[in-house]
Design a protein around this motif. Structure first.
Motif, PDB file in Angstrom:
ATOM      1  N   GLN A 249      -7.762   2.485  -1.485  1.00  0.00           N
ATOM      2  CA  GLN A 249      -6.334   2.442  -1.795  1.00  0.00           C
ATOM      3  C   GLN A 249      -5.767   1.221  -1.062  1.00  0.00           C
ATOM      4  N   ARG A 250      -5.377   0.210  -1.826  1.00  0.00           N
ATOM      5  CA  ARG A 250      -5.063  -1.101  -1.244  1.00  0.00           C
ATOM      6  C   ARG A 250      -4.032  -1.019  -0.116  1.00  0.00           C
ATOM      7  N   GLY A 251      -2.972  -0.280  -0.329  1.00  0.00           N
ATOM      8  CA  GLY A 251      -1.935  -0.193   0.684  1.00  0.00           C
ATOM      9  C   GLY A 251      -2.432   0.439   1.971  1.00  0.00           C
ATOM     10  N   SER A 254      -4.885  -1.964   3.742  1.00  0.00           N
ATOM     11  CA  SER A 254      -4.180  -3.047   4.428  1.00  0.00           C
ATOM     12  C   SER A 254      -3.606  -2.575   5.760  1.00  0.00           C
ATOM     13  N   ALA A 255      -3.042  -1.376   5.761  1.00  0.00           N
ATOM     14  CA  ALA A 255      -2.466  -0.839   6.996  1.00  0.00           C
ATOM     15  C   ALA A 255      -3.552  -0.598   8.046  1.00  0.00           C
TER      16      ALA A 255
END
Length: 389
Positions: A249-251, A254-255
């Motif tokens: 899940q890209r978001g 990234s986090a």
């Protein structure tokens, strides 16, 4: 600081937990790891320190203890500054589309003694880059032409968006570099995942491009999913798969990646993998953080952690007849000597006459940078014997 996620293939996404630091628990076999390189002061330094540890040499059916003595060769020469290494790097176009960063020492390959000895190619581990070898290049370059390479996705090499990284890709990169750039039979020297890439390359080479292998705490795969016969990993597999799901899940990925890159978290990860804690300083943290800030670094992180683990060294080593030197730090929490991969390599000298093993007491996941003096003491004589054969 936040909550640590110690079951990650990186060992921690925050401060190390007691599972990594407690002396009462055995370390887990975590094969994908940051392999780190300290940056020293802005002046030229001598590598290593006063030897005070014990090395265990395993050969045949026995293992003997021997005190490590101080050695002018093992102590190493001057440490190259990271800025100097970067300034001397070159670019090579791989497959006509990817820019690969590499370093070559100033040794004239046509002159003695370097011309009469095989060149060396240094291959870093996950999260590291060419400066990881700054404590070794000067010493090795006294008698050998030394190359070092940034694997695709790391250091100053290209980090193509959306690229699917595999162990086989990095192995092919190494073979193509040997054929197109070095053009001579070469000794491959790798750490962690870089070691495994070297093993795969040697097993697939059909053009006598590889002269020998030096494996520094070799990984069992590109990530922990390769280690299926360790009860510790079996217990963690559901969590590892869940982390894979989150990272896709890209978001969320990234986090998590931004959290990993925080200096305090990087420092804690480094402290958990180095035996010599004095090597963990601000400059070390910065040299790991800098390439991680590049565009495409997140994709490399996600692909490496969630991708297929790739070929297992247990399957590959019996097919390799080249001379092999295995150096293993016994305080490695990622690929511990008592884990499946470490145990397998411990048995190899009694099974394969071409394999030598040295266990380094008090040394972590990156022996060449953790205690370069101990590594040079074993590596240089082995290279001399290889050149003489």
């Amino acid at each position: 600081m936040g909550t640590a996620v110690t079951s990650s293939p990186l060992g921690s996404l925050g401060p190390p937990s007691p599972a990594l630091t407690s002396q009462s628990r055995k370390p887990r076999d975590l094969t994908t790891s940051f392999s780190f390189a300290p940056r020293g002061p802005a002046r030229t330094r001598r590598s290593g320190g006063r030897p005070r540890l014990v090395a265990v040499r395993c050969g045949g059916d026995s293992a003997t203890l021997a005190p490590e003595a101080a050695s002018p060769r093992g102590g190493g020469g001057a440490v190259l500054e990271a800025s100097e290494i970067k300034g001397r790097c070159r670019k090579w176009q791989w497959q006509g589309q990817y820019s690969i960063n590499y370093f070559v020492s100033d040794s004239d390959p046509s002159a003695s003694p370097a011309g009469s000895k095989p060149p060396l190619l240094l291959v870093h581990g996950f999260g590291a880059s060419i400066p990881h070898w700054r404590r070794n290049i000067s010493t090795l370059a006294q008698n050998y032409t030394v190359y070092a390479i940034d694997l695709l996705g790391f250091g100053a090499s290209d980090k193509p968006a959306g690229f699917r990284y595999t162990m086989e890709t990095w192995a092919q990169l190494i073979l193509d570099f040997l054929e197109d750039v070095i053009k001579r039979p070469t000794v491959l020297v790798g750490n962690s995942v870089g070691s495994l890439a070297c093993v795969i390359a040697a097993s697939e080479s059909r053009k006598n491009l590889v002269r020998g292998l030096v494996l520094l705490n070799c990984a069992g795969g590109m990530n922990n999913k390769a280690i299926v016969d360790d009860w510790r990993i079996k217990l963690l597999l559901p969590l590892l798969w869940f982390i894979d799901f989150l990272l896709k899940q890209r978001g969320i990925a990234s986090a998590i990646f931004e959290r990993v890159k925080e200096k305090d978290n990087l420092r804690n990860i480094l402290l958990s993998v180095y035996g010599n804690k004095e090597s963990v300083d601000d400059e070390l943290v910065q040299i790991i953080k800098e390439p991680a800030d590049d565009d495409g670094a997140l994709d490399a992180f996600i692909s490496t952690v969630t991708g297929p683990p790739g070929p297992n060294p247990v399957q590959l080593m019996p097919s390799i007849s080249l001379p092999v030197l295995v150096l293993w730090g016994n305080q490695d929490p990622f690929t511990p000597i008592d884990g499946p991969v470490g145990k397998y390599f411990s048995t190899l000298p009694s099974k394969l006459s071409n394999v030598s093993l040295v266990l380094l007491e008090g040394v972590g996941h990156c022996p060449h940078d953790d205690r370069p003096d101990l590594v040079h003491d074993k590596l240089l004589p082995w290279l001399d014997s290889l050149s003489a054969s």
